[in-house]
Design a protein around this motif. Structure first.
Motif, PDB file in Angstrom:
ATOM      1  N   ILE A 145       0.838  -1.208   0.000  1.00  0.00           N
ATOM      2  CA  ILE A 145       0.000   0.000   0.000  1.00  0.00           C
ATOM      3  C   ILE A 145       0.867   1.250   0.000  1.00  0.00           C
ATOM      4  CG2 ILE A 145      -1.701   1.314   1.314  1.00  0.00           C
ATOM      5  CD1 ILE A 145      -2.854  -1.169  -0.046  1.00  0.00           C
ATOM      6  N   SER A 150      -3.804   2.340  -2.622  1.00  0.00           N
ATOM      7  CA  SER A 150      -4.958   1.448  -2.703  1.00  0.00           C
ATOM      8  C   SER A 150      -6.022   2.057  -3.610  1.00  0.00           C
ATOM      9  CB  SER A 150      -5.556   1.206  -1.313  1.00  0.00           C
ATOM     10  OG  SER A 150      -6.660   0.338  -1.387  1.00  0.00           O
ATOM     11  N   VAL A 169      -7.889  -1.235   5.118  1.00  0.00           N
ATOM     12  CA  VAL A 169      -7.296  -0.197   4.260  1.00  0.00           C
ATOM     13  C   VAL A 169      -8.458   0.649   3.767  1.00  0.00           C
ATOM     14  CG1 VAL A 169      -5.945   0.267   2.192  1.00  0.00           C
ATOM     15  CG2 VAL A 169      -5.474  -1.790   3.556  1.00  0.00           C
ATOM     16  N   HIS A 173      -3.865   5.485   1.212  1.00  0.00           N
ATOM     17  CA  HIS A 173      -2.651   5.028   1.897  1.00  0.00           C
ATOM     18  C   HIS A 173      -2.836   4.750   3.390  1.00  0.00           C
ATOM     19  CE1 HIS A 173      -1.378   7.387  -1.649  1.00  0.00           C
ATOM     20  NE2 HIS A 173      -0.420   6.483  -1.747  1.00  0.00           N
TER      21      HIS A 173
END
Length: 473
Positions: A145, A150, A169, A173
């Protein structure tokens, strides 16, 4: 952004489970009613020099030279990426990757998604073959990531014989992860779930570098005296209260009947991690009121006739592509963890236990035609679900008996295999477990076909086109 999973996940720690295994599990629900899935073993690779390019969003990653063997459940149509979703690798580490979660617009304003970053189509492929522990799963994903960003919000479960970690996530980020306590379980339904983060306890919490500074710089924390990830990054909307929170309510209602007294389907502050009030069996995870449930015995059951039956989104859906329970065991130090697979609609179809320490999968699960074919496990289960739902009141009892019978058979089979496997090592063990997987697939397939044709025959007598006639005519 691609069509997202809309899933339900559950994690059960080893001291909360009946058999002492760590469990991670999830329903993979898709936008389309039918999305054929395969069950594969991907072989180990050495000396590779290859770059991965996602067919979906072109994220590009130089692959490590070595890859461990792992099980996976890829989508038949690979045009939008492999979408392998979940599996257990040869280091006895399990992972389930794509519980879609959604961040609020405040945090996304300062850290938007990265269009060609890491997305759900690639997560399993790029992580599971390279990790040797649940904690390393979080660390490895976190590094990807940081490097790639992402493309969307995802919740991910990692488990080994000792630990379970859940990672969220939520922006381009930013992420956090929490270790699920051994005597607890957790349920998450497409919603940011992780609550307070203790930044002084790195043994039980992990987070993206700079996340505290990010929140402080942009004045994102709505609380005066806590650092609650759900409050800072998550959402609490009308959609959440009809689509997401009722699933947590229903699962906790069964698994924590006393602690959850007074909770309502639309409560936004239900705890993510709860102490188990009894030891949770595999059957509790799959069969009794969790992944197979559709708000049974409540007014919200879509299969009922109450006015409220369409109020909330249930857990088991007709558009579930597959459901899995990853049972991470370490009996006597030999590897016999089990990848339980359910194809079709969880409410109507059985979970099939396959030992993950295997070299291949049965052709019934490996070969999936694009169109319906009753020689394929995926299509046979879809067909059975359609027949049962079409005459739910008439067929559900027989369907439940069939699932119960197969669960009983599976417990006996696993106990028998464990006894035989105890004296085997290395390739001899793998060969033995591979052969047992083929036997298991054949047994389930034959029993499923028998029920399918029995119900199909009985259904001919239930047609609305029938008419009572004079027996002499």
């Amino acid at each position: 952004m691609q069509n997202k999973d809309a899933c339900t996940s559950i994690m059960v720690g080893k001291k909360a489970s009946l058999d002492g295994a760590n469990y991670i599990a999830r329903n993979e629900d898709r936008v389309k009613a039918i999305e054929p899935k395969r069950f594969l073993v991907k072989p180990a690779v050495k000396g590779r020099h290859e770059t991965y390019v996602s067919p979906y969003n072109k994220v590009t990653v130089a692959l490590p030279e070595e890859r461990m063997r792992y099980t996976s459940t890829p989508t038949l149509d690979q045009t939008a990426g492999p979408n392998e979703e979940d599996g257990i690798n040869e280091a006895n580490v399990a992972a389930s990757f794509t519980e879609s979660v959604y961040a609020n617009d405040r945090v996304l304003a300062y850290d938007p998604y990265v269009k060609n970053g890491l997305a759900e189509d690639s997560l399993c492929t790029l992580v599971l073959p390279y990790i040797h522990s649940a904690r390393e799963g979080v660390e490895y994903t976190g590094k990807l990531i940081a490097e790639l960003g992402s493309a969307e919000g995802n919740g991910m479960q990692f488990a080994d014989a000792d630990d379970i970690w859940y990672m969220e996530v939520v922006t381009g980020h930013q992420w956090v992860a929490v270790r699920i306590p051994d005597d607890c379980y957790a349920v998450t339904p497409n919603q940011v779930a992780i609550e307070d983060i203790d930044f002084d306890d790195p043994d039980n919490y992990m987070w993206a570098d700079g996340i505290q500074e990010f929140v402080e710089e942009h004045q994102l924390n709505p609380d005066h005296d806590r650092w609650d990830f759900r409050h800072i990054f998550g959402t609490s909307t009308q959609k959440d209260r009809h689509y997401n929170t009722p699933r947590t309510w229903f699962a906790q209602r069964y698994l924590s009947p006393n602690a959850s007294l007074g909770q309502r389907p639309e409560d936004s502050e239900m705890p993510f991690i709860r102490k188990a009030e009894f030891k949770i069996a595999n059957e509790d995870i799959q069969y009794v009121h969790v992944l197979k449930s559709h708000f049974n015995e409540t007014p919200y059951d879509p299969m009922g006739d109450a006015p409220e039956r369409k109020t909330y989104r249930a857990i088991s859906l007709s558009r579930t592509a597959q459901s899995h329970i990853l049972q991470v065991r370490n009996l006597n130090k030999y590897k016999t963890s089990i990848h339980w697979i359910e194809l079709g609609v969880p409410a109507f179809n059985p979970y099939v236990p396959f030992f993950a320490n295997a070299d291949d999968t049965d052709e019934l699960y490996r070969n999936v035609p694009e169109k319906m074919n009753l020689e394929s496990a995926f299509w046979l289960n879809e067909a059975l679900a359609e027949v049962v739902e079409s005459h739910y009141q008439e067929f559900m009892e027989k369907d439940e008996d069939y699932q119960k019978e197969l669960n009983e058979w599976a417990r006996r089979k696993i106990a028998q295999v464990d006894k035989e496997a105890a004296s085997l090592e290395r390739q001899a063990l793998t060969d033995y477990l591979t052969g047992q997987n083929h036997e298991i697939a054949t047994h389930y397939n034959e029993r499923t076909k028998a029920l399918f044709f029995e119900l199909l025959t009985e259904g001919c007598e239930l047609s609305k086109m029938s008419f009572k006639m004079d027996p002499n005519l």
